[in-house]
Design a protein around this motif. Structure first.
Motif, short mmCIF file in Angstrom:
data_model
loop_
_atom_site.label_atom_id
_atom_site.label_comp_id
_atom_site.label_asym_id
_atom_site.label_seq_id
_atom_site.Cartn_x
_atom_site.Cartn_y
_atom_site.Cartn_z
N VAL A 1 0.86 -1.14 0.42
CA VAL A 1 0.01 0.19 0.12
C VAL A 1 0.82 0.89 0.23
O VAL A 1 0.62 1.99 -0.77
CB VAL A 1 -0.83 -0.04 0.78
CG1 VAL A 1 -1.77 1.37 1.35
CG2 VAL A 1 -1.84 -1.00 1.18
N ARG B 1 1.41 0.28 -6.06
CA ARG B 1 0.55 1.97 -5.11
C ARG B 1 -0.93 1.51 -5.67
O ARG B 1 -1.79 1.68 -4.42
CB ARG B 1 1.40 2.37 -4.50
CG ARG B 1 0.48 3.45 -3.36
CD ARG B 1 0.27 5.11 -4.02
NE ARG B 1 2.16 5.90 -3.70
CZ ARG B 1 2.29 6.15 -2.92
NH1 ARG B 1 1.44 6.43 -1.97
NH2 ARG B 1 3.57 6.35 -2.64
N LYS B 2 -1.30 2.06 -7.01
CA LYS B 2 -2.36 1.54 -7.62
C LYS B 2 -3.22 0.96 -7.17
O LYS B 2 -4.45 0.92 -6.82
CB LYS B 2 -2.49 2.52 -8.60
CG LYS B 2 -1.97 3.98 -8.96
CD LYS B 2 -1.63 4.36 -10.23
CE LYS B 2 -3.02 4.62 -11.22
NZ LYS B 2 -2.77 4.91 -12.53
N ARG C 1 -5.01 -0.33 -3.70
CA ARG C 1 -6.22 0.32 -3.04
C ARG C 1 -7.00 -0.85 -3.21
O ARG C 1 -8.22 -0.95 -2.47
CB ARG C 1 -7.05 0.78 -4.01
CG ARG C 1 -5.40 2.39 -3.49
CD ARG C 1 -6.17 3.31 -5.05
NE ARG C 1 -6.09 3.25 -5.84
CZ ARG C 1 -7.15 3.71 -7.03
NH1 ARG C 1 -7.22 4.75 -6.79
NH2 ARG C 1 -6.44 3.44 -8.66
N GLY D 1 -6.01 -1.50 0.39
CA GLY D 1 -5.48 -0.27 1.19
C GLY D 1 -7.34 0.75 0.94
O GLY D 1 -6.94 1.66 1.83
N SER D 2 -8.34 0.79 0.46
CA SER D 2 -9.08 0.94 0.50
C SER D 2 -10.73 0.75 0.57
O SER D 2 -10.90 -0.11 -0.42
CB SER D 2 -8.91 2.74 -0.38
OG SER D 2 -10.33 3.38 -0.27
N PHE E 1 -12.79 1.82 -1.96
CA PHE E 1 -12.03 2.10 -3.48
C PHE E 1 -12.72 0.25 -4.40
O PHE E 1 -13.32 -0.04 -5.13
CB PHE E 1 -10.88 1.74 -3.75
CG PHE E 1 -9.88 1.95 -5.23
CD1 PHE E 1 -9.96 2.35 -5.84
CD2 PHE E 1 -9.43 0.13 -4.93
CE1 PHE E 1 -9.95 1.82 -7.41
CE2 PHE E 1 -9.30 0.16 -6.50
CZ PHE E 1 -9.40 1.29 -7.75
N GLY F 1 -9.14 2.63 4.94
CA GLY F 1 -8.20 2.54 5.20
C GLY F 1 -7.37 1.76 5.69
O GLY F 1 -7.91 0.27 6.60
N CYS G 1 -5.41 1.17 -13.52
CA CYS G 1 -5.20 0.09 -12.21
C CYS G 1 -4.64 -1.14 -12.37
O CYS G 1 -5.42 -2.21 -11.30
CB CYS G 1 -5.39 0.74 -11.08
SG CYS G 1 -7.26 0.32 -10.66
#
Ligand code: AMP
Ligand code: GLY
Length: 431
Positions: free
Chosen positions: A83, A102-103, A106, A109-110, A113, A154, A270
């Protein structure tokens, strides 16, 4: 002309838990692995790899080490560094790395999202809404009623989900996240979602863009106490196969969950590359996705690796190089079962540094491996160094046989300051 291949070469594994010990033991046997390094590792990993004292989230430190030591391939175990963008940083430095950038990270990580991707691409999940404003969140809550689920957007170290049985409990969870700042930035966005009922299972697949290669299913035990009582943990044990995930259901999971998500991520710009872990709820209405994780599960990875016959490292490199069409996993027919031994007090406060003996005696049993999670070696002694400390893993003809053997091994371990659940696998054994 043959394409340039990354390996054979030196491999760096990032992480230091039971999952990473299982990955390290699987990778070190590969003919592609000339030498295995691990940052930071643990006392068990140190038996098969050169451990280096660099934290898993020290992105700059890991990139520097990989360059200096001429590392040919990096495998990232935990979600934290993914992340944070560890794979982006390694690839920018010219070091091939397995795991999402990183994208794409998500997806874990989110949570908002992940839910939006599922909604847009038709992946079955719980109905939901996203909020930053406390009054709007409470107004929505009143339209939905309880029970209901409140999630910090998160990463929150497994503590960000509240399954609220009453409106008051739900309101308190909303307040804690949005007003009380209980999870910091990770909880300033929340997802409120429908409670799903049924039986949970985990399913794993390797993904590279639109290509998906299924692995297998496992089941985890999140609650700390026997009979699934007490607070949730990172996982107190796991087993595979998971008989709720029949072959027909596994194809449905691929068709309805993994493939549309992989395509959707490509369409969103992504593209996902790495291992994708679907947390599933199998209920009356069929299978629904609870969450995605962007890494192997811990302790699910321990039972997956116990059953894996193929070359793990070759598969991870193929995924990273866009050659997933060359990968087909072979698995042992035997069942695997892992019992986690944790420090007394976990998941609350616990003592560190208590001595552990008897691992060698446990491992003299055939088909038993004791994976280390939070351990360190000091002056020829093995000490506990975390909450979840060992993953005692056994293979057997059936789940019952694997369970019997795993507990026989547990009983050879002499660690007065540790405990474990005595009923890992109960669902499967009872069936
Ligand atoms: P997560 O971090 O999203 O996996 O949530 C942790 C745990 O909370 C899951 O393994 C489930 O046991 C539970 N959970 C999460 N979402 C739901 C839901 N919509 N319905 C029921 N249980 C849930
Ligand atoms: N055992 C659950 C997880 O790794 O998220």
């Amino acid at each position: 002309m043959t394409a340039k291949r990354t390996l054979p070469g030196r491999v760096l594994l990032v992480g230091g838990g039971g999952r990473e010990h299982a990955l390290a033991r699987a990778m070190v046997t590969s003919p592609l692995c000339e030498a295995l390094y691990c940052a930071p590792g643990n006392a068990g990993i140190a038996e098969v790899a050169h451990c280096v004292p660099i934290g898993a989230e020290d992105v700059d430190g890991i990139v520097r080490f990989a360059k200096e030591e001429n590392i040919a391939f990096v495998v990232v175990g935990p979600e934290g560094p993914l992340v944070l963008g560890l794979v982006d940083a390694l690839e920018a430095a010219g070091v091939p790395a397995f795991g999402p950038d990183r994208k794409a990270a998500r997806l874990e990580g989110s949570k908002g999202f992940m839910k939006d991707i599922c909604a847009k691409y038709g992946v079955p999940t719980a109905a939901y809404a996203r909020f930053q404003d406390v009054e709007a969140a409470k107004a929505y809550l009143r339209t939905q009623g309880a029970p209901i689920v409140i999630k910090a957007d998160g990463l929150a170290a497994g503590k960000g989900v509240t399954v609220a049985r009453t409106l008051a409990e739900a309101e308190a969870a909303i307040e804690e996240a949005l007003v009380g700042d209980r999870f910091g930035a990770a909880g300033r966005d929340i997802v409120i979602e429908e409670l799903l009922e049924g039986e949970e299972a985990s399913f794993f697949a390797l993904v590279d863009g639109e290509a998906v290669v299924p692995m297998i299913a496992a089941q985890d035990h999140k609650a700390v106490g026997d009979g699934d009582t007490g607070p949730n943990t990172g996982g107190m044990g796991a087993y595979s196969p998971a008989s709720v995930v029949t072959a027909a259901l596994a194809s449905e999971i691929m068709e309805r969950i993994f493939l549309p998500t992989a395509r959707g991520m490509v369409a969103e710009g992504c593209s996902f590359r790495g291992v994708l872990f679907a947390g599933l709820m199998i209920g009356k209405g069929g299978v629904k996705l609870l969450e995605f994780n962007i890494r192997f599960g811990d302790p699910e990875c321990q039972v997956l690796m116990a059953r894996l016959e193929s070359d793990l490292l070759a598969a991870l490199v193929a995924a990273q190089e866009g050659r997933l069409d060359e990968v087909a996993f072979r698995w042992r027919k035997e069942a695997a079962l892992c019992v986690v031994m944790a420090a007394k007090g976990y998941p609350g406060a616990y003592e560190k540094g208590t001595p552990i003996q008897g691992i060698a005696e446990a491992e003299t049993l055939p088909d038993v491996v004791v994976y280390h999670a939070g351990t360190k070696a000091e002056e020829n002694r093995l000490l506990a160094a975390g909450g979840r400390v060992l993953g005692v893993t056994a293979l057997g003809e059936t789940i019952e046989a694997a369970q019997r053997l795993a507990y026989e091994a547990v009983d050879r371990i002499d660690w007065p300051d540790g405990f474990c659940r005595r009923d890992i696998g109960w669902r499967a054994v009872g069936r």
